[in-house]
Design a protein around this motif. Structure first.
Motif: not given
Length: 809
Positions: A7, A41, A89, A93, A95, A372, A375, A496, A503-505
């Protein structure tokens, strides 16, 4: 280290970019976000930073993704660990492709998150380090003065107040680690709520001190309005807050803590009284470990489960169960028995309270998803910086530890696309679709879920929200304003659709939690129940919402429980003319509530005198008289009041301006005015007055002004506020005095309430129905406010003097 490398670039590259930022600080572009946050990001974008990005803020971000700058090291030493949700991580998450999770899958996810939080990435409780923890056997072998059930904000304040006053106090909680957890938003204070925090501090409570230590951004809300409605607020680091609160509790010699689930009350029915409708007196609690509260389904105990039970004897019991009493998490069509994400509910105690005759109902509250940070494209949002000079919550503090490394928040708006996604899926929200008792609890009117906003305000194309950091050393972002309980895939799809969150998680979905609460009209103003002597209720159990409302009730319950031990019949009462705490308790115990109750400044009739800056002047002496406030606080108050008296003397007697002098200062006048006159008439602010005197004043005036200039800045705020409101406060104090003096004033039977001006429709209806005989009787009618009582008092007095006069139209 691998995560840091993913990152960030090298430390040298970051240092070069910071130099670039300083070069570009002269940019005149509008403040639409912090362009430096592509670092979060991992985007390889050219950097340009708005003027709001100060050198103190930059290192705190850089240190999260590389080597900390020496100027900000002190900001990060206080953080005990990395937040488990984002560590390495290992969070789960969500999706949009994994949308069909079953109820069992989600239950496993919740349990797994709890295990990660308490074990794999666990928070080591302070109580395990200093010996405050006792075993269940030890707790059962002793007789306690006060037992507090629940380790949330209400329970913590209740336990602290009780122990501070010398009572042998035992705090009973499911897990040591969860004491002081910020279950929902990572912030303290706000409009109305900030007043409560300062009142808690003025009475010796711990919330203000902890919030100051854990605060990572401070803002004084409503600054464009008058001082009466200014709302102190702090964004907090969750882990620092929890640890600091536990340290405050652990420092109290009279306090012990045990891990257990409270399943029942011990009630001595021999002290029952039919005349007083009392079923008995409390004598302690029945607890268990490994049983009801330690399984997701209370009806499914395996044969291998080890259940240990005990009776904890106590003279007083304070129940502060928060959202755990019969708690049920609702997420889409799923229902999971829990009081909080990853923590079990208290079902047995709920059944027992109902069995004792306590009137229970259901309400619900909600929490947004956790996001997150790396993201998120923060450059798409408007920066919400902290105050350059933070205002501490505690009257014992002049500044706060993280004043020089505050983190920004970001304002965002939803859009029509996001709203449409919610509308198309609203049938999957438990708020609108779940059959049976679960899902029917009333949600908070003033903090509705996002789907409720979309449905209730269908004409609006967008709704405001904020992205708030959860700590100095974590990637987790809290999207305030997006509380929701739609299925996880719908939540992600909706977010989103918002620019900047494409692109957010999602680290964890939002959800609502429904729970039992007791009708607070069953309580005395001391927070003691009318059904069981010695039993006190505090917090969300009484139908309130918010950390601050809960903590203030816990404080009052703790003081009264401890006070009643040595002096039966002695009470510590605060009325609505003295504090927002008094407004809160009076509203609950007289009006009750059918929805989660939240404090606002508009609820207080005497808010000009109930300001956040003078809470110590209003309450500290009262608290000291009953042993709830230390001598240190009283000395600090005495010193402040001497300073205020000296400042007022300067303004009223030593700064006096002739007409000619006023004209030289650019102020038209017809008579001599004092500095106090100029402030009370809103002609000048205190800073403007100081500036004019330094330019145009005499030598004597300038010498006298030095006294005001040398006052601490917080005392100067109080001096200016009291000066500005001096005329209004004088008349308000007269009204309060008249009201207290004439409680027994007889109200004429023939009084026509329908023609009296200033009454609400509800008040007219109830006064006409009840026909109170005296002013005191009118004050006990639910819905009749003190301002209406003053109006009745003045009308009746005037009618006695001028009997033939007709009421005003």
């Amino acid at each position: 280290m691998s995560r840091l490398l993913r990152h960030t670039r090298t430390t040298e590259a970051l240092a070069a970019q910071v130099r670039l930022l300083r070069v570009r600080r002269t940019s005149r572009r509008p403040l639409h976000g912090m362009a430096a946050l592509p670092l979060l990001c991992g985007r390889n974008t050219a950097l340009s930073v708005p003027r709001i990005l100060t050198p103190a803020v930059v290192p705190s971000y850089l240190s999260r993704f590389g080597r900390a700058s020496s100027t900000s090291t002190h900001c990060h030493e206080a953080s005990p660990q990395k937040d488990s949700l984002a560590s390495s991580h290992q969070c789960e998450e969500v999706s949009s492709s994994s949308s069909s999770s079953s109820s069992r899958d989600m239950s496993q996810y919740l349990v797994r998150d709890a295990v990660q939080r308490e074990s794999e990435h666990g928070f080591k409780s302070v109580f395990e380090e200093n010996g405050r923890r006792v075993s269940l056997r030890e707790a059962a072998a002793r007789h306690w003065d006060v037992v507090v059930v629940g380790g949330g904000h209400a329970g913590a304040e209740a336990a602290a107040a009780s122990a501070r006053m010398g009572a042998k106090t035992l705090l009973v909680t499911h897990t040591l680690q969860s004491v002081g957890v910020m279950s929902c938003n990572p912030s303290i204070g706000g409009v109305g709520k900030g007043h409560l925090v300062r009142e808690i501090d003025a009475l010796g409570g711990i919330m203000g001190k902890v919030a100051d230590r854990a605060g990572i951004q401070f803002r004084l809300l409503n600054r464009t309005k008058g001082p009466a409605v200014w709302g102190p607020r702090a964004q907090s680091d969750r882990n620092i807050y929890r640890r600091c609160l536990q340290e405050e509790l652990a420092s109290l010699p009279g306090l012990s803590i045990v891990e257990a689930s409270v399943d029942d009350l011990l009630v001595d029915e021999r002290q029952a009284s039919k005349e007083e409708r009392v079923i008995g007196a409390v004598r302690g609690v029945c607890v268990s470990t490994g049983g009801d509260g330690y399984k997701w389904d209370p009806n499914e105990l395996s044969e291998s489960s080890t259940v240990e039970t005990a009776e904890l004897k106590a003279a007083r019991v304070i129940v502060a169960t928060g959202t755990f009493l019969g708690g049920m998490i609702l997420l889409g069509r799923e229902k999971i028995p829990a009081g909080r994400f990853g923590d079990p509910a208290a079902h047995a105690l709920s059944r027992r309270l109902r069995g004792y005759g306590f009137p229970l109902a259901r309400v619900k509250t909600g929490t947004p998803p956790r996001l997150h940070g790396p993201s998120i494209d923060f450059s798409a949002f408007e920066v919400q910086p902290g105050d350059v000079k933070p205002l501490p919550f505690s009257f014992l503090n002049d500044t706060v530890p993280h004043a020089d490394c505050q983190l920004p928040c970001y304002a965002f708006w939803s859009n029509a696309v996001a709203n449409d996604i919610v509308r198309k899926n609203v049938h999957q929200s438990p708020e609108f679709s779940v059959p049976g008792k679960d899902g029917l609890g009333v949600g908070p009117r003033y903090c509705p879920s996002f789907e409720a906003k979309v449905v209730r305000f269908a004409e609006r194309e967008r709704h405001l929200g904020w992205l708030e950091p959860e700590g100095l050393d974590t990637d987790v972002i809290y999207p305030a304003g997006l509380s929701m309980s739609l299925p996880p895939d719908v939540q992600l799809q909706m977010m989103q659709a918002i620019p900047g969150l494409e692109q957010v998680k999602m680290l964890r979905p939002g959800y609502s939690v429904e729970y039992d609460y007791v009708d607070p009209r069953i309580l005395h103003p001391t927070m003691e129940t009318s059904l069981v002597r010695g039993l006190y209720f505090a917090g969300q159990l009484n139908g309130t919402t918010g950390y601050e409302e809960a903590a203030s009730q816990g404080l009052l319950a703790g003081i009264n429980a401890a006070l009643s031990l040595g002096s039966p019949g002695e009470e510590f009462l605060v009325d609505r003319t003295q504090a927002y705490l008094g407004v809160l308790v009076d509203d609950l115990t007289t009006l009750g509530t059918k929805e989660p109750y939240r404090m606002f400044t508009s609820r207080a009739e005497y808010r000009l005198s109930l300001r956040a800056d003078n809470a110590d002047q209003r309450l500290t002496r009262l608290g000291h008289e009953v042993g709830a406030v230390s001598s240190e606080r009283l000395s600090a108050l005495d010193h402040k009041e001497r300073q205020l008296a000296a400042g007022k003397d300067v303004l009223e007697n030593r700064l006096r301006f002739s007409v000619k002098h006023l004209e030289s200062m650019g102020i038209p006048g017809r008579k001599m005015l004092s500095g106090l006159d100029l402030l009370s008439g809103a002609v000048l602010s205190l800073d403007q007055l100081v500036e004019r005197v330094l330019l145009h004043g005499t030598a004597d005036m300038k010498a006298a002004l030095r006294i005001v200039q040398d006052l601490p800045w917080q005392t100067r705020l109080t001096l200016e506020s009291e000066s500005r409101y001096s005329n209004y406060l004088y008349h308000q104090e007269k009204d309060i005095h008249l009201l207290r003096k004439d409680q027994n004033l007889t109200l004429p039977v023939s009084l026509n309430y329908s023609v009296l001006p200033g009454l609400s429709s509800e008040e007219r209806e109830k006064l006409t129905e009840y026909r109170p005989a005296t002013l005191a009787s009118a004050s006990r009618i639910p819905g009749v406010t003190p301002s209406t009582l003053v109006l009745l008092l003045k009308y009746v007095r005037r009618k006695q003097r001028f009997p033939r006069e007709r009421p005003p139209a």
